[in-house]
Scaffold this motif. Structure first.
Motif, short mmCIF file in Angstrom:
data_model
loop_
_atom_site.label_atom_id
_atom_site.label_comp_id
_atom_site.label_asym_id
_atom_site.label_seq_id
_atom_site.Cartn_x
_atom_site.Cartn_y
_atom_site.Cartn_z
N UNK A 398 0.82 -1.20 0.00
CA UNK A 398 0.00 0.00 0.00
C UNK A 398 0.86 1.26 0.00
N UNK A 399 1.88 1.30 0.87
CA UNK A 399 2.68 2.52 1.04
C UNK A 399 3.51 2.85 -0.20
N UNK A 400 4.01 1.83 -0.90
CA UNK A 400 4.84 2.07 -2.07
C UNK A 400 4.03 2.64 -3.24
N UNK A 401 2.73 2.58 -3.15
CA UNK A 401 1.86 3.14 -4.19
C UNK A 401 1.53 4.59 -3.93
N UNK A 402 2.07 5.16 -2.85
CA UNK A 402 1.90 6.57 -2.50
C UNK A 402 3.27 7.26 -2.52
N UNK A 403 3.32 8.57 -2.65
CA UNK A 403 4.60 9.28 -2.52
C UNK A 403 5.20 9.03 -1.14
N UNK A 404 6.51 9.01 -1.05
CA UNK A 404 7.16 8.73 0.22
C UNK A 404 6.83 9.79 1.27
N UNK A 405 6.46 10.99 0.84
CA UNK A 405 6.08 12.04 1.78
C UNK A 405 4.82 11.70 2.55
N UNK A 406 4.03 10.77 2.02
CA UNK A 406 2.77 10.36 2.66
C UNK A 406 2.93 9.05 3.41
N UNK A 407 4.17 8.64 3.65
CA UNK A 407 4.40 7.34 4.27
C UNK A 407 3.79 7.26 5.66
N UNK A 408 4.01 8.28 6.49
CA UNK A 408 3.46 8.27 7.84
C UNK A 408 1.96 8.17 7.87
N UNK A 409 1.22 9.07 7.17
CA UNK A 409 -0.24 8.95 7.13
C UNK A 409 -0.71 7.62 6.55
N UNK A 410 0.01 7.10 5.53
CA UNK A 410 -0.39 5.81 4.95
C UNK A 410 -0.23 4.68 5.97
N UNK A 411 0.90 4.65 6.67
CA UNK A 411 1.10 3.65 7.72
C UNK A 411 0.00 3.75 8.77
N UNK A 412 -0.35 4.98 9.14
CA UNK A 412 -1.36 5.18 10.19
C UNK A 412 -2.70 4.58 9.77
N UNK A 413 -3.12 4.84 8.54
CA UNK A 413 -4.41 4.33 8.09
C UNK A 413 -4.41 2.81 7.97
N UNK A 414 -3.35 2.26 7.40
CA UNK A 414 -3.28 0.80 7.25
C UNK A 414 -3.25 0.12 8.62
N UNK A 415 -2.49 0.66 9.56
CA UNK A 415 -2.43 0.07 10.90
C UNK A 415 -3.76 0.19 11.63
N UNK A 416 -4.47 1.30 11.42
CA UNK A 416 -5.80 1.44 12.00
C UNK A 416 -6.71 0.31 11.53
N UNK A 417 -6.77 0.10 10.23
CA UNK A 417 -7.66 -0.93 9.68
C UNK A 417 -7.18 -2.33 10.05
N UNK A 418 -5.87 -2.55 10.02
CA UNK A 418 -5.35 -3.88 10.37
C UNK A 418 -5.64 -4.21 11.82
#
Length: 502
Positions: A398-418
Motif C-alpha cells: 500500500x505505502x509504495x503506491x503513494x509518494x514517500x512524503x505520505x508514508x506516515x499517514x499511509x502507515x497510520x491508516x493501514x495500521x488502523x484498519x489492520x
C-alpha cells in the motif's frame, strides 16, 4: 567544526553541528524503532497467559481485564491516526520525547497497580503512545537512508510490527509461572527509558509539516469512536452473547463511525489520512491482505493457547514455550521479505503467506490439534511464517503506491484498519470456539470450528485480492525505490480499481 557527509544521491552536504550526534546512524535508528514499538506489541499477546494471574492479583474479573486490554489495543489504533495531526503542528523531536515519556508512565502505572482501573489506565497509555510512536519512528527509518538500506529496513519493520507478537506467549508464560507480571512492566518501562536516551541522541528537531493547518476535529472524533467502541464490543463478547444490545449496538455505532471516517476523509481536500491516495488497486490489495492475515494470525494464536491451557491443561510456562516455532517462522519471514522487497514478486509473497496461514487453519479444522505435539509445532511455525510474509508486506504494498512524503499517514491508516480487523475477529472466533463448553472434548470441537471459520475468512480475502488484481489489470513491477525516495514519485504504478472495465 562542520564536516561533510554524502546524501542519498551522493552529493556533499554540510553537516549541521546542532544536530544530535547519532542522527545519521542507521543502526541507531533501527534500534530506536525496535525499542519504541516492540514492548507494547509483545504485551498484546502476553496477556492471554497472564490473564488468570492478573485476575487474582488485581481482584478483578476476566471481563474487566478483557476490557482493559481491548482499550489498550484501541488506544494503539487511535494513536496512530492522531499522530498525523500532531506531526503537522509540532516538531518531531519534542513529539517523540513526549510519546516515549508517556509510554514509560503507562508502564509504571501498570507495574504499581493494585486494581484493574489503574492497570487499565497504564495499558491504555502504553497502547496510545505506541500508536503515536509508530508514525514518529518508522517513516524516518524508511525515507532518511539510501535505497540500499531498504531491504534491511523492511525486515526490521516486519519484526517491529508483527514479529514481536511471537514473543508474547513466551513472555506471558514465563512471567505467569513466576508470578512476575509486575517485573515485565518494570522492564518494559526501562526499555522505554532506553528509547528516550536513544531518541535524545538521534532524533533531530525537525519542523512541523503544516503548522498553520486546521485540525480536522470531526476526523479525530470519528477515529476515537471507530476504535474504542468496536474494541469495547469485542471485549464484551467474553461475557455477553452476540445478540446483546450492548455488544451489537456498540459495534454498529463504532464500525459506522469508522466507515464514516473513511468516506469523509476521501472527500476532504486536506484529509488527516490519505484515503483517496490509497483508493487504488495495489493499496487496497495490501490493506485487505494485512487485515485478513493479521486477523487470522491473532485468531489462530488464541485458539492454540486456548487448546493448550483449557483442553490439555498444560501449565502456562510450558504453553508459552511450546509456541517457540513462531519466533523461528517470523525470523525466516523477515529475511525472505527483505530479500523480496526490491523485486517484482512482492504480491506473490503476500499470497504465499496467506496460503501458509490457510494451511494452518485447515489443519486445525481437519486434522485437529489433539493429533499431537508435531501438529502444534507446525501450526505455530506457520502462524509466524505466514503472518511475517503478509502483514508488513501488505502494508508496504500500500505505502509504495503513494509518494514517500505520505508514508506516515499511509502507515497510520493501514495500521488502523489492520488493528481493527485483528482484534475484532479474534474475540469472535474465540467466542464461537468456547460456545461448545469448557470440557476437553468441547474445547477440541471448538478449536476445530475456529480453524474452519478462519480458513473461510482467509479464502474470502484471497478471492477479493485476486479479483482486484485481475479487474484492475495489474502487472508485476519492480518498485522504483530511487524515484520514491529521491523524487517523490510512487514506487509502484497502481491501476485504478476495476481499470480493465472502465
Amino acid at each position: 567544526m562542520a564536516v561533510t557527509l554524502p546524501d542519498r544521491a551522493g552529493a556533499k552536504l554540510v553537516a549541521d553541528p546542532n544536530r544530535p550526534p547519532l542522527d545519521a546512524s542507521y543502526a541507531t535508528k533501527v534500534a530506536l524503532v525496535l525499542v519504541a514499538l516492540c514492548p507494547f506489541i509483545v504485551v498484546t499477546t502476553a496477556t492471554t497467559l497472564l490473564g488468570p494471574v492478573l485476575v487474582v492479583d488485581l481482584h478483578t474479573t476476566k471481563l474487566a481485564l478483557q476490557i482493559a486490554n481491548g482499550m489498550a489495543n484501541a488506544g494503539y489504533a487511535f494513536g496512530a491516526v492522531l499522530a498525523v495531526a500532531f506531526l503537522k503542528r509540532r516538531a518531531p523531536r519534542r513529539l517523540f520525547m513526549a510519546y516515549e515519556g508517556g509510554f514509560v508512565l503507562g508502564c509504571v502505572l501498570s507495574a504499581i497497580s493494585s486494581n484493574v482501573g489503574v492497570y487499565g489506565a497504564g495499558r491504555v497509555l502504553q497502547g496510545f503512545f505506541t500508536g503515536l510512536l509508530l508514525v514518529a519512528a518508522l517513516p524516518p527509518l524508511v525515507t532518511k537512508f539510501p535505497v540500499a538500506k531498504l531491504s534491511v529496513t523492511a525486515a526490521v519493520v516486519d519484526v517491529g510490527l508483527f514479529g514481536a507478537t511471537t514473543l508474547g506467549p513466551l513472555v506471558g508464560g514465563i512471567a505467569a509461572s513466576h508470578h512476575a507480571w509486575r517485573t515485565v512492566f518494570w522492564i518494559l518501562g526501562g526499555i522505554g527509558v532506553l528509547a528516550l536516551l536513544i531518541a535524545y541522541l538521534s532524533v533531530e528537531e525537525g519542523r512541523p509539516l503544516d503548522p498553520s493547518g486546521r485540525l480536522d476535529k470531526s476526523a479525530v472524533v470519528l477515529a476515537a469512536a471507530g476504535t474504542f467502541l468496536p474494541f469495547f464490543a469485542a471485549a464484551e463478547l467474553t461475557a455477553e452473547p452476540p445478540t446483546s444490545p450492548l455488544v451489537y449496538g456498540t459495534l454498529i455505532v463504532g464500525v459506522g463511525s469508522l466507515v464514516t471516517l473513511l468516506v469523509v476523509e476521501y472527500r476532504r481536500p486536506d484529509p488527516l489520512t490519505p484515503v483517496r491516495l490509497l483508493a487504488h488497486t495495489f493499496p487496497i490489495i495490501g490493506i485487505v491482505a494485512a487485515m485478513v492475515t493479521g486477523a487470522a494470525a491473532v485468531a489462530l494464536l488464541e485458539l492454540v493457547q486456548t487448546f493448550l491451557v483449557q483442553s490439555q491443561h498444560v501449565d502456562v510456562l510450558r504453553a508459552g514455550l511450546t509456541l517457540w516455532p513462531q519466533v523461528l517462522g517470523v525470523a525466516v519471514a523477515s529475511v525472505v521479505f527483505g530479500a523480496m522487497f526490491r523485486r517484482r514478486g512482492l504480491p506473490l509473497l503476500v499470497l504465499a503467506g496467506a496460503a501458509v496461514l490457510g494451511a494452518a487453519a485447515i489443519a486445525m479444522a481437519t486434522v485437529g490439534l489433539p493429533a499431537g505435539q508435531v501438529v502444534i509445532l507446525l501450526v505455530a511455525a506457520a502462524i509466524g511464517l505466514g503472518a511475517g510474509t503478509t502483514v508488513s508486506p501488505g502494508l508496504f504494498l500500500a505505502a509504495l503506491s503513494c509518494p514517500s512524503s505520505e508514508l506516515g499517514p499511509a502507515f497510520a491508516l493501514v495500521e488502523l484498519l489492520r488493528s481493527e480487523a485483528a482484534f475484532l475477529f479474534a474475540p469472535i472466533v474465540l467466542r464461537i470456539s468456547l460456545s461448545h463448553g469448557m470440557s476437553p472434548s468441547a474445547v477440541n470441537h471448538g478449536v476445530s470450528d475456529g480453524g474452519l471459520v478462519t480458513a473461510i475468512m482467509l479464502g474470502i480475502g484471497a478471492v477479493i485480492c485476486v479479483a482486484l488484481w485481475v479487474t484492475g489489470g495489474a502487472r508485476f513491477q519492480r518498485p522504483d525505490l530511487h524515484g520514491w525516495l529521491d523524487d517523490g514519485r510512487e514506487a509502484l504504478r497502481s491501476p485504478a480499481v476495476a481499470a480493465r472495465y472502465r
